[in-house]
Design a protein around this motif. Structure first.
Motif, PDB file in Angstrom:
ATOM      1  N   ILE A  94       0.842  -1.203   0.000  1.00 46.27           N
ATOM      2  CA  ILE A  94       0.000   0.000   0.000  1.00 46.27           C
ATOM      3  C   ILE A  94       0.873   1.247   0.000  1.00 46.27           C
ATOM      4  N   LEU A  95       1.946   1.230   0.790  1.00 46.79           N
ATOM      5  CA  LEU A  95       2.869   2.362   0.803  1.00 46.79           C
ATOM      6  C   LEU A  95       3.488   2.577  -0.574  1.00 46.79           C
ATOM      7  N   GLN A  96       3.900   1.488  -1.181  1.00 46.29           N
ATOM      8  CA  GLN A  96       4.490   1.573  -2.504  1.00 46.29           C
ATOM      9  C   GLN A  96       3.490   2.149  -3.499  1.00 46.29           C
ATOM     10  N   PHE A  97       2.263   1.722  -3.386  1.00 47.08           N
ATOM     11  CA  PHE A  97       1.203   2.212  -4.271  1.00 47.08           C
ATOM     12  C   PHE A  97       0.997   3.717  -4.076  1.00 47.08           C
ATOM     13  N   LEU A  98       0.959   4.163  -2.812  1.00 42.69           N
ATOM     14  CA  LEU A  98       0.767   5.584  -2.525  1.00 42.69           C
ATOM     15  C   LEU A  98       1.969   6.408  -2.964  1.00 42.69           C
ATOM     16  N   ASN A  99       3.165   5.843  -2.810  1.00 43.53           N
ATOM     17  CA  ASN A  99       4.380   6.557  -3.206  1.00 43.53           C
ATOM     18  C   ASN A  99       4.417   6.861  -4.695  1.00 43.53           C
ATOM     19  N   ARG A 100       3.790   6.006  -5.461  1.00 40.83           N
ATOM     20  CA  ARG A 100       3.837   6.142  -6.921  1.00 40.83           C
ATOM     21  C   ARG A 100       2.768   7.081  -7.462  1.00 40.83           C
ATOM     22  N   GLN A 101       1.887   7.570  -6.584  1.00 41.58           N
ATOM     23  CA  GLN A 101       0.805   8.448  -7.033  1.00 41.58           C
ATOM     24  C   GLN A 101       1.178   9.901  -6.796  1.00 41.58           C
ATOM     25  N   SER A 102       0.807  10.770  -7.711  1.00 45.84           N
ATOM     26  CA  SER A 102       1.062  12.198  -7.553  1.00 45.84           C
ATOM     27  C   SER A 102      -0.060  12.905  -6.805  1.00 45.84           C
ATOM     28  N   GLY A 103      -1.204  12.251  -6.714  1.00 44.63           N
ATOM     29  CA  GLY A 103      -2.342  12.847  -6.019  1.00 44.63           C
ATOM     30  C   GLY A 103      -3.104  11.787  -5.250  1.00 44.63           C
ATOM     31  N   PHE A 104      -4.406  11.978  -5.146  1.00 45.18           N
ATOM     32  CA  PHE A 104      -5.242  11.028  -4.424  1.00 45.18           C
ATOM     33  C   PHE A 104      -5.419   9.744  -5.231  1.00 45.18           C
ATOM     34  N   VAL A 105      -5.583   8.653  -4.512  1.00 47.63           N
ATOM     35  CA  VAL A 105      -5.908   7.374  -5.131  1.00 47.63           C
ATOM     36  C   VAL A 105      -7.069   6.771  -4.336  1.00 47.63           C
ATOM     37  N   SER A 106      -8.058   6.278  -5.026  1.00 50.97           N
ATOM     38  CA  SER A 106      -9.253   5.776  -4.342  1.00 50.97           C
ATOM     39  C   SER A 106      -8.976   4.452  -3.638  1.00 50.97           C
ATOM     40  N   GLY A 107      -9.712   4.232  -2.573  1.00 50.72           N
ATOM     41  CA  GLY A 107      -9.580   2.974  -1.855  1.00 50.72           C
ATOM     42  C   GLY A 107      -9.921   1.793  -2.734  1.00 50.72           C
ATOM     43  N   LEU A 166      -4.461  -4.627  -5.536  1.00 51.60           N
ATOM     44  CA  LEU A 166      -3.831  -5.570  -4.605  1.00 51.60           C
ATOM     45  C   LEU A 166      -4.683  -6.794  -4.317  1.00 51.60           C
ATOM     46  N   GLY A 167      -5.927  -6.780  -4.779  1.00 54.94           N
ATOM     47  CA  GLY A 167      -6.794  -7.933  -4.557  1.00 54.94           C
ATOM     48  C   GLY A 167      -7.196  -8.133  -3.112  1.00 54.94           C
ATOM     49  N   VAL A 168      -7.495  -7.037  -2.413  1.00 53.20           N
ATOM     50  CA  VAL A 168      -7.884  -7.112  -1.005  1.00 53.20           C
ATOM     51  C   VAL A 168      -9.184  -6.333  -0.805  1.00 53.20           C
ATOM     52  N   SER A 169      -9.744  -6.436   0.395  1.00 57.76           N
ATOM     53  CA  SER A 169     -11.008  -5.773   0.691  1.00 57.76           C
ATOM     54  C   SER A 169     -10.792  -4.331   1.126  1.00 57.76           C
ATOM     55  N   ARG A 170     -11.845  -3.533   1.077  1.00 59.26           N
ATOM     56  CA  ARG A 170     -11.774  -2.147   1.528  1.00 59.26           C
ATOM     57  C   ARG A 170     -11.436  -2.091   3.012  1.00 59.26           C
ATOM     58  N   THR A 171     -11.957  -3.059   3.760  1.00 53.87           N
ATOM     59  CA  THR A 171     -11.673  -3.098   5.203  1.00 53.87           C
ATOM     60  C   THR A 171     -10.192  -3.328   5.464  1.00 53.87           C
ATOM     61  N   ALA A 172      -9.582  -4.212   4.686  1.00 50.79           N
ATOM     62  CA  ALA A 172      -8.153  -4.491   4.852  1.00 50.79           C
ATOM     63  C   ALA A 172      -7.323  -3.250   4.546  1.00 50.79           C
ATOM     64  N   TRP A 226      -8.339  -0.105   4.748  1.00 51.82           N
ATOM     65  CA  TRP A 226      -8.612   0.862   5.823  1.00 51.82           C
ATOM     66  C   TRP A 226      -7.782   0.557   7.062  1.00 51.82           C
ATOM     67  N   LYS A 227      -7.707  -0.716   7.423  1.00 52.59           N
ATOM     68  CA  LYS A 227      -6.925  -1.116   8.603  1.00 52.59           C
ATOM     69  C   LYS A 227      -5.438  -0.827   8.400  1.00 52.59           C
ATOM     70  N   CYS A 228      -4.930  -1.107   7.211  1.00 53.72           N
ATOM     71  CA  CYS A 228      -3.509  -0.853   6.928  1.00 53.72           C
ATOM     72  C   CYS A 228      -3.205   0.639   6.930  1.00 53.72           C
ATOM     73  N   ILE A 229      -4.129   1.430   6.376  1.00 52.83           N
ATOM     74  CA  ILE A 229      -3.930   2.883   6.362  1.00 52.83           C
ATOM     75  C   ILE A 229      -3.865   3.415   7.785  1.00 52.83           C
ATOM     76  N   ASN A 230      -4.769   2.962   8.641  1.00 52.03           N
ATOM     77  CA  ASN A 230      -4.781   3.403  10.035  1.00 52.03           C
ATOM     78  C   ASN A 230      -3.511   2.970  10.763  1.00 52.03           C
ATOM     79  N   SER A 231      -3.045   1.770  10.470  1.00 54.16           N
ATOM     80  CA  SER A 231      -1.817   1.275  11.085  1.00 54.16           C
ATOM     81  C   SER A 231      -0.621   2.124  10.669  1.00 54.16           C
TER      82      SER A 231
END
Length: 326
Positions: A5-18, A25-31, A33-38
């Motif tokens: 997720i960090l790698q994905f965010l690092n590669r974006q110049s702006g916002f990226v949707s959940g 990444l083939g994961v759920s929105r809940t997963a 959200w939990k990683c972002i909070n962590s």
């Protein structure tokens, strides 16, 4: 998951949707959200906006697996990558892991070392939270007489990375020190396993002074850091990823040719003692010579007052400045 997720965010110049992260990444929105909070709890500044998604604003200066992997643009670490908050020595850890069968290309990183060591048994001061200490485990298909040249490969990689992040021109003190403003900012120690009936491997250990600004009195005349010399605070995970990228580049060149000819010219351009007198210390005896440059075998070519040239091997001599460290 967090590093992806960090790698994905690092590669974006702006916002990226959940949802886009979920799909990639083939994961759920809940997963997600939990990683972002962590990540936020770990100090990452991530902006969350409804209907826009997430945007990484700032990363803390952490040396964690997630932080390093998120900065690597490609999967250039073929082995395992492990990070430690504190360890005796990354070289010793690499040796331990090698004995357990760790794969070629593994990288071991520490925020602090309690028993860091340098060339010829010297110690390397290792305060936490400021510098980078790491070792690369290699299982190269190379003859033994090529192994010492891996120090030169690592030196070239670190020097290129230092230039990129500081905007300055670093220099190399043959064979294993990197300088900024003629102050040592990096040391390299390469060790080879020579035990009979053991797996063949090499460990390249690298210690880099990154953000510290104070040094013990006995070494303050020669020691520097990237921050102290450039005035810039450096993100360590990003810088380490840059070093690893350059190491992969130069190691590939070296492994193909089995010598340093592909980057010999660049190395010699950075050689701090080239064209200057140096003091060779060999078996306790001191000799004054003029350094001409390095050859494709990694040997330093020197000449005496009578014009006689000699190629010296790094394992045989210690090279020092006439009036001090350089």
């Amino acid at each position: 998951m967090k590093e992806k997720i960090l790698q994905f965010l690092n590669r974006q110049s702006g916002f990226v949707s959940g949802q886009k992260i979920c799909d990639a990444l083939g994961v759920s929105r809940t997963a997600v959200w939990k990683c972002i909070n962590s990540l936020k709890e770990e100090g990452y500044e991530i902006e969350s906006v409804t209907r826009k998604g997430y945007r990484l604003l700032q990363s803390p200066d952490l040396l964690t697996r997630e932080s390093v992997l998120s900065c690597l643009k490609d999967n250039i670490v073929p082995g395992e990558l492990l990070c430690f908050s504190s360890i005796d020595s990354t070289n010793e850890e690499a040796k331990r892991r090698a004995g357990e069968g760790a794969p070629d290309g593994s990288v071991y990183i520490a925020d602090r070392q309690t028993k860091g060591k340098g060339r010829r048994g010297k110690t390397w001061s290792s305060p936490p939270g400021q510098d980078i200490f790491f070792s690369i485990l290699l299982r190269p298909d190379l003859p033994a007489d090529c192994i010492s040249m891996l120090t030169l490969v690592a030196a070239m990689a670190v020097a290129e990375a230092v230039d990129q992040v500081t905007g300055m021109s670093s220099q190399i003190k043959w064979p294993n020190d990197i300088l900024l403003n003629q102050k040592k900012v990096c040391g390299i120690l390469t060790e080879m396993n020579v035990e009979i009936d053991s797996d063949y491997y090499v460990v390249v250990g690298i210690g880099i002074n990154v953000n510290r600004t104070e040094f013990d009195e006995e070494i303050s005349f020669m020691a520097g850091s990237l921050k102290k010399e450039s005035g810039k605070t450096i993100n360590r995970a990003s810088f380490l990823a840059t070093v690893l990228s350059y190491f992969c580049k130069y190691y590939g060149m070296f492994h193909e040719k089995r010598d340093v000819s592909p980057f010999l010219e660049n190395y010699n351009e950075k050689l701090v003692n080239r064209g200057h007198e140096v003091k060779l210390v060999r078996k306790g005896e001191e000799q004054i010579r003029t350094a001409l440059g390095m050859n494709e075998k990694g040997e330093l070519i020197v000449v005496d007052e009578q014009g006689r040239k000699e190629a010296v091997f790094s394992g045989e001599v210690s090279v020092r400045g006439i009036y001090g460290y350089v």
